[in-house]
Each structure stands twice: as C-alpha cells, then as structure tokens.
Design an enzyme around this catalytic site. Structure first.
Site, PDB file in Angstrom:
ATOM      1  N   CYS A  41       0.937  -1.237  -0.038  1.00  0.00           N
ATOM      2  CA  CYS A  41       0.236  -0.064  -0.002  1.00  0.00           C
ATOM      3  C   CYS A  41       0.899   1.272  -0.017  1.00  0.00           C
ATOM      4  CB  CYS A  41      -0.953   0.120   1.066  1.00  0.00           C
ATOM      5  SG  CYS A  41       0.143   0.168   2.632  1.00  0.00           S
ATOM      6  N   CYS A  44       3.148   1.742   3.081  1.00  0.00           N
ATOM      7  CA  CYS A  44       4.237   0.963   2.822  1.00  0.00           C
ATOM      8  C   CYS A  44       5.579   1.636   1.888  1.00  0.00           C
ATOM      9  CB  CYS A  44       4.284  -0.597   2.278  1.00  0.00           C
ATOM     10  SG  CYS A  44       2.893  -1.484   3.252  1.00  0.00           S
ATOM     11  N   ASP A 444       0.210 -24.127  -1.574  1.00  0.00           N
ATOM     12  CA  ASP A 444       1.148 -23.941  -0.843  1.00  0.00           C
ATOM     13  C   ASP A 444       0.786 -23.655   0.537  1.00  0.00           C
ATOM     14  OD1 ASP A 444       4.119 -23.442  -0.058  1.00  0.00           O
ATOM     15  OD2 ASP A 444       3.410 -21.297  -0.051  1.00  0.00           O
ATOM     16  N   ASP A 624       3.473 -18.877  -3.278  1.00  0.00           N
ATOM     17  CA  ASP A 624       4.075 -17.418  -3.217  1.00  0.00           C
ATOM     18  C   ASP A 624       5.631 -17.423  -3.288  1.00  0.00           C
ATOM     19  OD1 ASP A 624       4.438 -18.377  -0.685  1.00  0.00           O
ATOM     20  OD2 ASP A 624       4.548 -16.222  -0.124  1.00  0.00           O
ATOM     21  N   ASP A 628       8.023 -22.303  -4.901  1.00  0.00           N
ATOM     22  CA  ASP A 628       6.685 -22.598  -5.544  1.00  0.00           C
ATOM     23  C   ASP A 628       6.795 -22.191  -7.165  1.00  0.00           C
ATOM     24  OD1 ASP A 628       5.380 -23.283  -3.212  1.00  0.00           O
ATOM     25  OD2 ASP A 628       5.110 -21.219  -2.880  1.00  0.00           O
TER      26      ASP A 628
END
Length: 725
Positions: A41, A44, A444, A624, A628
């Site tokens: 956001c 951040c 995951d 993520d 993965d």
C-alpha cells in the site's frame, strides 16, 4: 590488516579488474535494486522511501508498488546488503536484485506499438469514410475519381503500417506450410485493396478503401483488447536470475575480497554476514547462526546453522557470521537449477491451444476454399474477371474472422474487469480458458494459506513479570519468533523489564542479567527444557523451570472459505509444502484438507504437479515463494498473492491483489461462465457466416456491404461479452 575491494555497483562485474589509472573515470554513483515482497500500500511506500532516504550515503530512493521494487541511487561504496537490515528493522523483507539481469526485460514496447497502429487505422478510416460519404451522396465522374485516388493515397500507407502484425503473422505461418487466422485477414485486405485500385483506375463507381481500413481497425482493436487483458510479464527465469547474489566476500589467507560471484570456484571459502544471502551451495566450516530457508523450502521457522550443515544459494543468514566452503557454483547451484525448472515448465505450458486457435484450424481453410470457388464459379459463368474478383473479395471480407478474433478478447476483457473488482488481476491471455478446466487445486502453505508470520497463542498463561522479561530479551533479537513476541506483548500493554547485558547468541536465542540472575529466551535445549510438538520459544526467567511461549502460523483471511468453496464445487484440494510434517498436518486438519505433502523441495512440488497432469488432471497451483515458482509455471494455471516474491508473481497467470483468498473459488466460476460466452460468440459468428456467406457468393453483397455486415457481427459479439459484467 584486512584488504577489501569494492567495485562500483553501477558497473558490470568485470569492472572489478579496472586498472588504477582508470579509477578517476569510474562512476561516482551506484544504482541498487531491492525486491520488497512485503509492501502492499501507499503507507508501505512512504515508510520504505522515508527510511532509505534518511540513510547516510543514499541520494534518492523510489519504490515501485507494481513491481514491489526499490531503485536507489547512492554513494559508490554503499552496498545493497547494507540496506537490507535497515528495512528489516522497520518490518519489511528485502532482497538484492541484480540490475544487469533485469536490464533485458525493461523495454517492452508491444503495447505502445499496437496502440499506435490502432490510432493510425482509426484516423485513416475516418478520413476515407468522409470521402466515401461524398461519393455516396452523388459525386460522379472526375470528382468521384479524385476522391477515390485521395482515398487510395491515404489507405495504402495506412494499411502497410497499421496491418503489419497481420502481414508478419500470416507470412510466418505460410513460410512453414500452415494456415492461421491472419492468412484470410491478409487475403481479404489485399483483395479489397487490389479490387479498389482496379476499380479506381477504370473510373468505376465502387471502391472499398473504407472497408479495408474499417476491417483493419476492428481487428487491431481486438488485438489490443487481448493485449490489455494481461500484464506484460517478464520471464520468471530472468527474475530468478536477478535474485542470485551478484557479489560475494571471498576469504584468502585471512583477508577479505569482494568479488563477482562468477569468479568463485569450488573449494573457495566465503564469508556470509548476518542479513546476507548465500551466493553458492556449500557447507559451513565456521560460525553458528540461523538460516531463513522460507523462500526456497517454505519452512516457517529458521534452521539452526553450525559447522557441517549444507547450505544452498538463496538462503538468508540471520544472526551470526558464517564461513562456508563452496561445493557448487554458477549453473550448478540449487537456485540456478530452479531457474532451469521454471524455464522448462514455462515452455511446456506455452503449448496450450486456445479456443480461438482451435477454431482457426477449421476456419481458415474453409474461407479460402469458399472464396476460390466463388471466384472460379463466377468467372466461368460470366468470364468477367472484374466481377469475379469483387465477389471473391466480398466473400473473404464477409467471412473475415473479425467476430472470431473479438470473441475471446471481448469476453476475457469483461471477465477480467469483473475479477479485478474482486481483487484478482489476470495476466495471461489464455488464463481464464485454462482456469475453467481446473479440477484439482494445489495450495502452498507458508505465505499462501497462512500469513507466513508466527502468532503467539498463550500469552495469557504467563505472569506479567515473566512477559516483561521475555519482551526485554525478545527486543534484543532479530529472530522471527522474537519479533512476533515483541509485537504481541506491546499490543497488550507489556513494558520490558530492566534486563542488563542483553546479548544474542547466534543459533540459540537471547540472554541477559535480571536482578543478578541470568535469564534466557530461546531454544528448548539451550534453557534446559524438552521441545514439544508445537513451535515454541522457551523462557528461563531465573525462577523455576523454563516456560514455553507457543506460536502458530496465522491463517490468511478467506483461506477456510476458499478451501470449502472449492471442495463444494467438486474440485480436489491438496496441500503441498516444504514445511515440517507437524506444521503441515496441523494446518491440513484446521482447513479440512485430506491430502497433504510435507517437507517438499521445489523440484518435488513441480514433480507432484507434473504427476497430476500426467494422470489427466487440470491443476491450479496457488503459491507465493521461490520454492513454488517451478510448480506455478508447470501447472495448467496458477495464482500467486501480490505479497509473493517477484519471481512467483511473474510465473503465475493470475495475481491476487488483496490478502483475502475467498475470490479464488469465484474466479473458477467466472472462468467457466466466460468460456461459455466464448463458445456462444463462436456460435454467433458461425450463424452470421451461414446467413451472410451465401449472399456474398450469390453476388448480392458488395465488399462495402460485406464490411458493414462484418462490423455488425463484431458489435454483436462484444455486446454478448458484456453480459459477464
């Protein structure tokens, strides 16, 4: 005395060897890049930029939220590894990116190129249409011929430029002896232009330059819609390569030398400081610390590191300096092998045939045969080549796959808009078609079904005095459990006790002196306790037996709802994680997932997805992390959260923009509806051709009427697609 060589980060790795007499020519500013997977956001962005710009030696720092990346201009001797602890201190995970590895992916012009061609086709078609109106209004003889020649002067350069993608694709197909959707498009354009030029040269009444331009405009609009349904993604393999550490500290005769990773050899001794990532695979020969393996294996908690432990490239050293001996470098490291896995998986998935491509295989030959038969039949009937060409052109234009070309992008654009409102971004052109076919969903664990951050569960079981000691010790440690404990204790109003001489013991925990007694917070064996089955940090307050502070991994919002909805929709749900057996089994029980696999390496995840695929399953992979990425690329279709690492987001087809997982089940439903709309559009286009083609073959439709009919079918297809909204 330690000798340290620090090359300018703005230069290539080879610049390490720049002679001294060229030093004055070296860049005076370094450009650094950091991956910030945890930002989501504007707050951040502000926090990261404020912290970086306040750091000594930084000239400017800018954060890109879309790419989750910070670009920094700084003094030449400042390194990215120096900035990682700065961001970690305010709660943001950071990883160094190699700007040289990202440079090749920076200049994608496909979108601008299509938009420019679309604008040219629109401008030219509007001008030619105005000239055509004059002809339709009664202009004749010399005036009509003048307007036709002006139209030709506008149309030919406009078509040559704007329709270039169709010409290039048609030629590529014909050169290898096959047909695609662009071959009849090009034939229709060429015939319309040739027929119009011929009519104009003979002072004929009809020219179809406006039809050719209108056709080009509609088709380019379809291509641009198709392009806009997905984010232009860089190669996941290149993103992974950018995460490889570009430099390392090599130890030689007790001295430290900073060198490019490419210069390292098997057997070299390498120093990895706290906060740094492993540049190669190797074994620890000196030091004790803890390793964060979550990006590679999905393990929630750090692993105790001591001499003899094998380490892999990409793992993060958390607490103490480590000296490792390289056992694999360059292309032989585990991180590079993961890059190869992703590249192989991506190439396999690219073989998926879309509904539009399948239709083109049947459609293109039929169009050519009909047009050729119409030309031959009318020429043999009338021996008037001019009339035969006009009818052949009308057949090609009226059957031109404009409606088919719009059938897919119009629906995917409508569906993508609906899903975007729900917080999902569709990246790949065929993602919705593949998502509609899914019957198996693989999740995951860490960072996907869970938030990836520990959460204290038993603060209420401890006396306030003990919590005050625990908070004081936790704030002296950078361990993830300590950070979580500090946050939870502060939230309920706990203040730290006056613990003196707090020190972190790498790999074990933190200790200090409280009222003359030694107190400790850390591993069970270190404080004289026995580790249970649940994740815990043990507190020895100096009075009585050590007490455990228990932790669990918090569920993501909507995780339980998403799993339940997918199961109710008849899909098999699996949990495949690199975390420990106890953690995975516990989460599977909480969510009601019957099938789960623990301690899976990245290659194991990819192999599991491929095995399911070989069994005929259509797999949706949701993950993520770096561990993965290969599985995301190998799956039939894939989803990653926006909080995922860059490489995982690039490898996935769909990005989940928010924290809530519940839209995943709805996305599957919307995809199935979208596929039904696409098939309906194909049926509409087919019905239109069944009605229009006989009229064109019978000579009842001029190329201009054919173009208008084609435009009507395109509008009908677009309106049907809007029903998805």
């Amino acid at each position: 005395m330690t000798a340290q060589i620090r090359p300018s980060l703005a230069a290539c790795p080879a610049c390490v060897a720049v002679p001294q007499d060229l030093a004055e020519q070296a860049p005076t500013e370094a450009r650094l890049a950091l991956s910030l997977p945890g930002i989501h956001c504007q707050a951040c962005i502000s926090a990261v930029e404020r912290e970086l710009n306040a750091h000594p030696g930084i000239h400017s720092a800018r954060v890109n939220l879309t790419l989750k990346r910070a670009l920094i201009e700084a003094e030449p001797d400042l390194r990215a590894v120096d900035l990682i602890p700065v961001l970690q201190s305010i709660g943001y995970e950071a990883h160094e990116l190699d700007l040289a590895a990202l440079a090749a992916t920076r200049n994608d012009k496909a979108g601008r190129d299509l938009l420019m061609r679309l604008a040219v086709a629109f401008f030219a078609s509007m001008n030619v249409m105005l000239l055509s109106v004059s002809v339709w209004s009664g202009a004749s003889d010399a005036t009509r011929d003048m307007f036709h020649w002006i139209s030709a002067a506008i149309t030919f350069p406009a078509i040559i430029f704007a329709a270039q993608p169709f010409f290039a694709n048609a030629w590529s197909a014909l050169r290898v002896g096959r047909l695609n959707m662009d071959v009849p498009i090009v034939l229709a354009l060429v015939l319309a232009l040739v027929t119009s030029l011929w009519e104009t040269s003979l002072s004929g009444e009809h020219a179809y330059f406006d039809a050719a331009l209108t056709l080009t405009f509609f088709l380019l609009a379809g291509r641009y819609l198709d392009y806009r349904t997905r984010a232009v993604a860089r190669s996941a393999a290149e993103e992974l390569a950018a995460l490889e550490v570009p430099r390392a500290i090599r130890l030689l005769d007790g001295d430290e030398y900073e060198v490019p990773v490419a210069d390292l050899a098997i057997g070299d001794l390498i120093l990895v400081r706290p906060g740094g990532r492993m540049p190669v695979d190797g074994a620890i020969v000196e030091g004790r610390s803890e390793l964060d393996r979550s990006l590679l294996t999905g393990e929630t908690l750090p692993v105790f590191a001591e001499p003899g432990l094998a380490v892999s490239a990409g793992e993060v050293n958390l607490t103490g300096p480590l000296t490792i001996r390289a056992t694999a470098v360059g292309e032989d490291t585990s991180l590079h092998r993961m890059t190869d896995l992703v590249a192989i998986a991506e190439s396999g998935r690219s073989r998926y045939t879309s509904l539009a491509d399948s239709a083109a295989k049947l459609y293109a030959p039929g169009v050519h045969i009909l047009s050729a038969l119409a030309f031959a039949g009318w020429y043999l009937w009338t021996f008037d080549i001019r009339m035969a060409l006009n009818i052949a052109a009308a057949v090609l234009i009226i059957t031109c796959p404009c409606a088919l070309g719009l059938a897919v992008p119009a629906v995917t654009t409508a569906a993508s808009g609906r899903l975007f409102k729900k917080g999902m971004l569709i990246k790949h052109a065929t993602a919705l078609e593949r998502l509609a076919e899914v019957d198996t969903v693989v999740f995951d664990k860490t960072g996907t079904l869970t938030a990836g951050t520990p959460q204290v569960t038993n603060l209420g079981d401890h006396a306030r005095a003990d919590l005050e000691i625990a908070l004081a010790l936790a704030e002296g440690s950078s361990h993830p459990l300590s950070v979580a404990l500090s946050r939870a204790a502060r939230e309920i109003g706990i203040k730290p006790a006056s613990v003196q001489e707090i020190a972190e013991v790498p790999g074990y925990g933190a200790e200090g002196l409280f009222r003359g007694a030694r107190v400790r917070l850390g591993r069970a064996a270190w404080v004289g306790a026995t580790q249970g089955s649940q994740t815990a940090a043990w507190l020895d307050s100096g009075a009585g037996a050590a007490k455990p502070l228990l932790f669990t991994d918090a569920l993501r919002p909507g995780a339980a709802e998403a799993v339940q909805a997918l199961k109710e929709a008849g899909k098999d749900v699996l949990l495949v994680s690199g975390d420990t057996t106890g953690a995975v089994e516990g989460l599977a029980g909480r969510l009601g997932i019957a099938k789960w696999v623990a301690e899976a390496l990245p290659a194991d995840k990819s192999a599991r997805v491929q095995m399911l695929t070989e069994q005929g399953k259509k797999v949706l992979m949701v993950g993520d992390g770096l561990n993965d990425t290969a599985a995301l690329a190998a799956a039939h279709v894939s989803i990653s959260p926006a909080s995922a690492l860059d490489a995982a987001r690039v490898a996935s087809d769909i990005v989940l923009l928010g924290q809530d997982l519940s839209p995943i089940a709805e996305a599957c439903s919307v995809a199935q509806k979208a596929t039904r709309r696409i098939r309906e559009n194909f049926r509409i286009a087919t019905l239109y051709n069944v009605i229009a083609v006989p009229l064109a073959i019978a000579g009842l439709a001029t190329p201009l009427i054919a173009a208008l009919a084609m435009s009507t079918s395109s509008i009908t297809v677009s309106l049907n697609a809007l029903r998805l909204r």
